[in-house]
Motif scaffolding. Structure first.
Motif, PDB file in Angstrom:
ATOM      1  N   ALA A  32      -0.982   4.884  26.542  1.00 41.08           N
ATOM      2  CA  ALA A  32      -0.588   3.595  25.952  1.00 41.08           C
ATOM      3  C   ALA A  32       0.591   2.960  26.668  1.00 41.08           C
TER       4      ALA A  32
ATOM      5  N   ASP B  84     -10.540  -1.845  18.633  1.00 39.65           N
ATOM      6  CA  ASP B  84      -9.623  -1.149  17.709  1.00 39.65           C
ATOM      7  C   ASP B  84      -8.241  -0.931  18.334  1.00 39.65           C
ATOM      8  N   THR B  85      -7.842  -1.819  19.245  1.00 39.12           N
ATOM      9  CA  THR B  85      -6.595  -1.650  19.984  1.00 39.12           C
ATOM     10  C   THR B  85      -5.776  -2.932  19.934  1.00 39.12           C
TER      11      THR B  85
ATOM     12  N   CYS C 161     -13.375   1.142  28.314  1.00 37.31           N
ATOM     13  CA  CYS C 161     -13.155   0.058  27.360  1.00 37.31           C
ATOM     14  C   CYS C 161     -12.589  -1.169  28.074  1.00 37.31           C
TER      15      CYS C 161
ATOM     16  N   LEU D   8     -10.096  -4.326  28.092  1.00 36.22           N
ATOM     17  CA  LEU D   8      -8.838  -4.797  27.520  1.00 36.22           C
ATOM     18  C   LEU D   8      -8.595  -6.217  27.992  1.00 36.22           C
TER      19      LEU D   8
ATOM     20  N   ALA E  81      -1.706  -3.984  21.246  1.00 37.96           N
ATOM     21  CA  ALA E  81      -0.363  -3.689  21.744  1.00 37.96           C
ATOM     22  C   ALA E  81       0.345  -5.021  21.932  1.00 37.96           C
TER      23      ALA E  81
ATOM     24  N   PHE F   8      -5.778   4.253  26.073  1.00 42.72           N
ATOM     25  CA  PHE F   8      -6.875   3.302  26.216  1.00 42.72           C
ATOM     26  C   PHE F   8      -8.016   4.062  26.891  1.00 42.72           C
TER      27      PHE F   8
ATOM     28  N   GLU G 280      -5.328  -6.600  23.773  1.00 46.02           N
ATOM     29  CA  GLU G 280      -6.336  -6.300  22.755  1.00 46.02           C
ATOM     30  C   GLU G 280      -7.550  -5.640  23.371  1.00 46.02           C
TER      31      GLU G 280
ATOM     32  N   CYS H 156       2.164  -0.304  19.903  1.00 44.54           N
ATOM     33  CA  CYS H 156       0.761  -0.070  20.236  1.00 44.54           C
ATOM     34  C   CYS H 156       0.174   0.811  19.142  1.00 44.54           C
ATOM     35  N   ASN H 157      -1.012   0.477  18.686  1.00 41.21           N
ATOM     36  CA  ASN H 157      -1.615   1.221  17.586  1.00 41.21           C
ATOM     37  C   ASN H 157      -2.457   2.416  18.042  1.00 41.21           C
ATOM     38  N   VAL H 158      -2.506   2.672  19.352  1.00 44.16           N
ATOM     39  CA  VAL H 158      -3.255   3.825  19.872  1.00 44.16           C
ATOM     40  C   VAL H 158      -2.379   4.575  20.869  1.00 44.16           C
TER      41      VAL H 158
END
Length: 149
Positions: free
Chosen positions: A50, A125-126, A98, A100, A128, A94, A122, A89-91
């Motif tokens: 992240a 489900d991400t 995926c 981004l 930051a 990465f 974004e 950041c929610n994760v």
């Protein structure tokens, strides 16, 4: 459509170019995209930690400057990331494969080359976010010279 490949907009080379393309830019903002792939900064799974989100945001800001330089017929110049504020950041990573998307919006820029950008990354489900403080000096080569003894 953006007429320049990403390598022509960044003062980076090779594996240090993490972005795939500029989707759009205007006077105050840029939208960029990448698909996460194994490379220099990836972890053992081929994903990115992240904390690399800060570099992705910084490269988006650099691409913003590169787009404006190219548009004006000027060379792309080196800039510096001075600091990051409020990075969230929610994760933890990465995942490889995926997509981004990064949006960077200039909230402040002075005549001395100092700037502040509000950034958002974004993906699936991400999310930051961060505020980046940057500096693009009028003569960047002078900042890279070694002082004479």
């Amino acid at each position: 459509m953006i007429p320049w490949p990403i390598a022509d907009l960044l003062p980076h080379a090779g594996e240090m170019i993490l972005l795939d393309e500029v989707l759009a830019f205007d006077d105050d903002a840029i939208h960029t995209r990448l698909r996460v792939r194994p490379g220099l900064l990836s972890d053992e799974t081929g994903g990115l930690p992240a904390w690399v989100g800060v570099e992705l945001m910084a490269q988006s800001v650099a691409a913003f400057a590169g787009c404006h330089a190219r548009q004006a017929g000027l060379p792309v110049e080196l800039g510096f990331l001075l600091g990051t504020r409020s990075f969230t950041c929610n994760v933890e990573r990465f995942p490889a494969g995926c997509e981004l998307r990064i949006h960077a919006s200039r909230s402040l820029q002075d005549d001395n080359g100092m700037g502040v950008f509000e950034c958002r990354l974004e993906g699936p489900d991400t999310l930051a976010q961060a505020r980046l403080n940057v500096f693009r000096p009028p003569q960047p080569d002078r900042y890279l010279e070694e002082p004479e003894a």
